[in-house]
Enzyme design. Structure first.
Site, PDB file in Angstrom:
ATOM      1  N   ALA A 133       0.918  -1.178   0.049  1.00 32.98           N
ATOM      2  CA  ALA A 133      -0.095  -0.081  -0.160  1.00 32.98           C
ATOM      3  C   ALA A 133       0.946   1.138   0.180  1.00 32.98           C
ATOM      4  CB  ALA A 133      -1.008  -0.179   1.307  1.00 32.98           C
ATOM      5  N   VAL A 185       4.749  -1.193   3.008  1.00 31.30           N
ATOM      6  CA  VAL A 185       4.488   0.073   2.899  1.00 31.30           C
ATOM      7  C   VAL A 185       5.304   0.333   1.492  1.00 31.30           C
ATOM      8  CG1 VAL A 185       4.810   2.477   3.626  1.00 31.30           C
ATOM      9  CG2 VAL A 185       4.054   0.866   5.156  1.00 31.30           C
ATOM     10  N   LYS A 186       4.660   1.065   0.540  1.00 29.58           N
ATOM     11  CA  LYS A 186       5.225   1.383  -0.820  1.00 29.58           C
ATOM     12  C   LYS A 186       5.692   2.703  -0.548  1.00 29.58           C
ATOM     13  CE  LYS A 186       4.231  -0.363  -5.493  1.00 29.58           C
ATOM     14  NZ  LYS A 186       3.210  -0.459  -6.507  1.00 29.58           N
ATOM     15  N   VAL A 187       6.819   3.051  -0.991  1.00 27.38           N
ATOM     16  CA  VAL A 187       7.429   4.504  -0.921  1.00 27.38           C
ATOM     17  C   VAL A 187       8.202   4.649  -2.348  1.00 27.38           C
ATOM     18  CG1 VAL A 187       9.304   5.587   0.336  1.00 27.38           C
ATOM     19  CG2 VAL A 187       8.130   4.051   1.472  1.00 27.38           C
TER      20      VAL A 187
END
Ligand code: G3P
Length: 215
Positions: free
Chosen positions: A56, A82-84
């Site tokens: 996400a 967590v997509k960064v």
């Protein structure tokens, strides 16, 4: 090889998951927006269907905001990743998050150097984009191949997710050059298990069987 689904469509996820082919899911703001559903609700639902990692993405562009968002996302389910984005601020956030034990997927990677920086900052996953690189006439397979070689050479644990995958050939090619994972759009998955000769072969067998039975 691990297959992730690059979609937030729960019907697609459920259908393909029943075949035992889904090791995880990746989303991005574009993919989420296509479903027209609440972000938290859809991510939680996907996490309840799939056992593996579910990416996400954060919206903030500054590390402080990314970290704040990430801590909230990570509480939604134990399998949230967590997509960064691959920026200086993104690397700063990944460095903080990795020390807190929050898993990250660094996205929008287009060079070996970017992949290496993300791995060194502590990314769990690094996502080079194939299709978008080819759109600008650059060899995307060479990127995957070299990045895998470099990560292995230095013993980084980050896994490569081949993303922006547009066709069957991409999936076959990245498997050959050593991507740990391919993330595949739901619409592409059926092309991986189908072939016209399989279909015509089945038809032929059944028609021969009918003729034999009716003799
Ligand atoms: O995983 C990233 C992917 O969703 C981007 O794909 O086709 O928009 O370049 P594409």
């Amino acid at each position: 090889m691990k297959f992730f689904l690059d979609t937030a469509n729960v019907d697609e996820i459920k259908r393909i998951n029943e075949l035992g082919l889904v090791d995880g899911v990746t989303t991005n703001p574009t993919i989420i927006s296509k479903e027209g559903r609440d972000f938290e609700e859809v991510i939680k639902e996907i996490c309840s269907i799939v056992d593996g990692p579910v990416s996400a993405e954060v919206i903030s562009l500054e590390a402080e905001g990314m970290v704040k968002e990430a801590r909230v996302l990570a509480k939604w389910a134990s399998n949230v990743v967590v997509k960064v984005p691959m920026t200086e601020e993104g690397l700063k956030a990944v460095n903080i998050l990795s020390k807190e034990g929050i898993k990250t997927n660094v996205t929008l990677i287009f060079t070996v150097a970017q992949g290496l920086m993300a791995a060194k900052a502590g990314a769990t996953f690094v996502s080079p984009f194939l299709g978008r690189l080819e759109d600008i006439g650059t060899d995307s397979l060479a990127l995957i191949k070299k990045l895998r070689k470099v990560l292995d050479f230095y013993g980084y644990k980050s896994e490569i997710i081949a993303a922006s995958v547009r066709g069957l050939k991409h999936v076959e090619d990245v498997a050959e050059v050593g991507a740990h994972i391919t993330t595949i759009p739901g619409s592409l998955f059926p092309k991986l298990w189908s072939h016209p000769l399989t279909n015509s072969g089945i038809e032929q067998f059944l028609s021969d069987w009918e003729s034999f039975k009716n003799k």
